[in-house]
Design an enzyme around this catalytic site. Structure first.
Site, PDB file in Angstrom:
ATOM      1  N   GLY A  53     -11.466  -4.972 -13.410  1.00 47.31           N
ATOM      2  CA  GLY A  53     -11.423  -5.988 -14.581  1.00 47.31           C
ATOM      3  C   GLY A  53     -12.304  -7.258 -14.512  1.00 47.31           C
ATOM      4  CD  GLU A  90     -19.558  -7.623 -18.013  1.00 47.34           C
ATOM      5  OE1 GLU A  90     -18.395  -8.180 -17.857  1.00 47.34           O
ATOM      6  OE2 GLU A  90     -19.553  -6.623 -17.633  1.00 47.34           O
ATOM      7  CG  ASN A  99     -14.622   0.233 -18.715  1.00 45.92           C
ATOM      8  OD1 ASN A  99     -13.594   0.609 -17.793  1.00 45.92           O
ATOM      9  ND2 ASN A  99     -15.574  -0.350 -18.278  1.00 45.92           N
ATOM     10  CB  CYS A 114     -18.537  -3.433 -15.005  1.00 48.97           C
ATOM     11  SG  CYS A 114     -16.882  -3.364 -15.260  1.00 48.97           S
ATOM     12  CD  GLU A 149     -16.050  -2.167 -10.909  1.00 45.78           C
ATOM     13  OE1 GLU A 149     -16.589  -3.197 -11.617  1.00 45.78           O
ATOM     14  OE2 GLU A 149     -15.789  -1.279 -11.443  1.00 45.78           O
TER      15      GLU A 149
HETATM   16  C1  SIN Z   1     -17.217   0.296 -14.801  1.00 42.38           C
HETATM   17  O1  SIN Z   1     -17.617  -0.225 -16.019  1.00 42.38           O
HETATM   18  O2  SIN Z   1     -16.385  -0.655 -14.373  1.00 42.38           O
HETATM   19  C2  SIN Z   1     -17.680   1.652 -14.092  1.00 42.38           C
HETATM   20  C3  SIN Z   1     -18.889   1.906 -14.598  1.00 42.38           C
HETATM   21  C4  SIN Z   1     -19.123   3.348 -13.835  1.00 42.38           C
HETATM   22  O3  SIN Z   1     -18.443   3.903 -12.705  1.00 42.38           O
HETATM   23  O4  SIN Z   1     -20.494   3.509 -13.690  1.00 42.38           O
END
Ligand code: SIN
Length: 490
Positions: free
Chosen positions: A238, A392, A159, A294, A260
């Site tokens: 992920g 999600e 992403n 995320c 994360e």
């Molecule tokens: C992510 O979607 O894992 C990271 C988003 C961000 O760094 O703002």
């Protein structure tokens, strides 16, 4: 608008191992496609455990030389890398848009965001302080030093093809670790371009190694890193399912881990909120990268007194979003990453509609635009048993849940295994402090939708993982503590 590179040599199609560009040992390749059109972009190495092992060999050999450089020297390399990323920003943004699909303006933003981590950790490289413990016994001196953990394996998502790998590699290199990295199957090209710029910046052979692989062969490559006790740390962004797998499989070599993982972010709007800024904040955080982050709000709780007004204001704004490929200069929402993503979004919306929800806008795929588009959607009359509440969605869908009391909102917001980000809007400052304290998440947006920054610690609690990226805390995951007790000083 055509998407082409002013430096075509940044489109790399080989692994970087020990400072050399190389095919997979068995010469297998896989195809990378543009999610906007499904057009073939490139073929890259489909690496296996053998290539992963070669990368580890190189990183392990390079470790003593890199860790014993002066911090200032490592910082200089990172600063040159940062400058090169910015100087080649247009090409990097083009690669991001081509392989990931986000609009070019957002891709440019990602280049700046990713580069900011490199700059930040160049600064932090010279500030890895230890401690002197106040004397406890006569004749003894106790000191604490921080040392690089060793070889780091970084596994990154699709992403943010640039920002996520930059914010793992930069702290690792800053403290003196060497790196083996595998970008996501769908988006290897940006990572390879970034690696090419690292070489130009003076990263010495073996210090940074990048291999690419398709899903199945990538699992074998990562399994080799998991089993190799020379790899002392793994950092992964992920899904929670994969994170749990990595935690389990790395137990045999007791690696340090940062994970994360998934989120299911609540966004609470109280009756006393400034409605306009809540709508603006929600639009910014929900539709960033088409809803594929995320930290995107996944469940929006709106208090009963402003529910209808909030819903209609939001729906008008969402309806006006321009959905288009990155080649359209006015695009605000691009394609989703692949058909699996579109299928999941469709399933969530279908489930909500079939259980009594209504779509104020959107709710369907956009096949005339291309294979992977989904219209920005606002759903009302949703409830907590629907898939949009439980999982999600990772797409441009805003489900609006109605609530009555503060306690109820907090209880429902926390009623999830996940705890990455949580947002709320209120103008009552006592409530603001209460709610921030009670929400179970690693990142809180209080009257703010844009929370990410290289200067802030990013990471979750509960099933969203552990470890922090960015900020001064982002170094902790890449160092181990050595306590030295010197005796005989009297
Ligand atoms: C992510 O979607 O894992 C990271 C988003 C961000 O760094 O703002």
């Amino acid at each position: 608008m055509s998407l082409s590179l002013s430096r075509p040599d940044l489109m790399r199609r080989q692994n970087l191992i020990n400072g050399e560009w190389a095919d997979a040992r068995d010469a297998c390749r896989y195809s990378v496609h543009n999610p906007a059109s499904d057009a073939l972009l490139a073929e890259v190495p489909d690496s296996t455990a053998i290539d992963a092992r070669a990368a580890t060999d190189a990183a392990y050999r390079a470790l003593p030389g890199w860790r014993h450089k002066l911090p200032r020297e490592r910082a200089e390399v990172l600063r040159r890398w940062h400058a090169l990323i910015l100087a080649n920003g247009d090409d990097l943004a083009t690669l991001i848009s081509l392989e990931q699909g986000k609009p070019l303006s957002e891709a440019r933003g990602e280049v700046a965001y990713g580069a900011s981590y490199v700059d930040w950790f160049a600064g932090e490289a010279t500030r890895v302080y230890g401690d002197i413990i106040p004397q406890q016994q006569p004749g003894k001196r106790m000191t604490v030093e921080k040392e690089p953990v060793g070889v780091v394996a970084a596994i990154t998502p699709w992403n943010f093809p640039l920002a996520m790998i930059a914010r793992k590699i930069a702290p690792a290199l800053a403290v003196g670790c060497t790196v083996v990295a595998k970008p996501a199957e769908d988006t290897p090209l940006t990572a390879l371009a970034l690696a090419a710029l690292a070489v130009e910046a003076g990263v010495t052979p073996g210090v940074l190694n990048v291999i690419t692989a398709s899903r199945t062969r990538g699992i074998d490559a990562v399994a080799d890193w998991l089993a190799d006790d020379r790899v002392r740390k793994m950092t992964f962004t992920g899904s929670t399912a994969v994170g749990i797998h990595l935690a389990r499989e790395s137990a045999g070599t007791l690696k340090k881990l940062s994970l994360e993982l998934g989120g299911n972010a609540p966004f609470i709007v109280f009756d006393d909120a400034d409605l306009e800024s809540a709508v603006v904040g929600l639009m910014a955080s929900k539709f960033r990268n088409g809803g594929q982050t995320c930290v995107c709000p996944n469940r929006v709780y709106v208090q009963a007194g402003i529910y209808e007004r909030f819903a209609s204001t939001l729906a008008r704004r969402v309806e006006a979003l321009h959905v288009a490929p990155a080649s359209d200069a006015h695009a605000q929402i691009g394609p989703m990453i692949n058909p699996r993503a579109v299928e999941k979004i469709g399933r969530h919306v279908e489930d909500a509609l079939s259980h009594g929800a209504r779509a104020l806008t959107g709710g369907a795929t956009l096949p005339l635009l291309g294979p992977n588009y989904f219209s920005p959607t606002v759903l009302v009359d949703v409830n907590d048993s629907m898939l949009v509440s439980q999982e999600e969605t990772f797409g441009p869908v805003v489900p609006l849940f109605r609530f009555e009391t503060e306690d109820e909102a907090i209880h429902r917001a926390n009623d999830t295994p996940f705890g990455l980000a949580a947002y709320f809007y209120t103008q009552d400052m006592r409530r603001a402090q209460r709610v921030a304290r009670r929400l179970e998440a690693g990142v809180i947006g209080m009257n703010e939708g844009a929370v990410s920054s290289e200067a802030a610690p990013f990471g979750g609690v509960k099933a969203s993982g552990y470890g922090r990226e960015g900020s001064k805390y982002g170094l902790d995951d890449y160092v181990s503590i050595k306590y030295v007790c010197q005796g005989g000083l009297d």
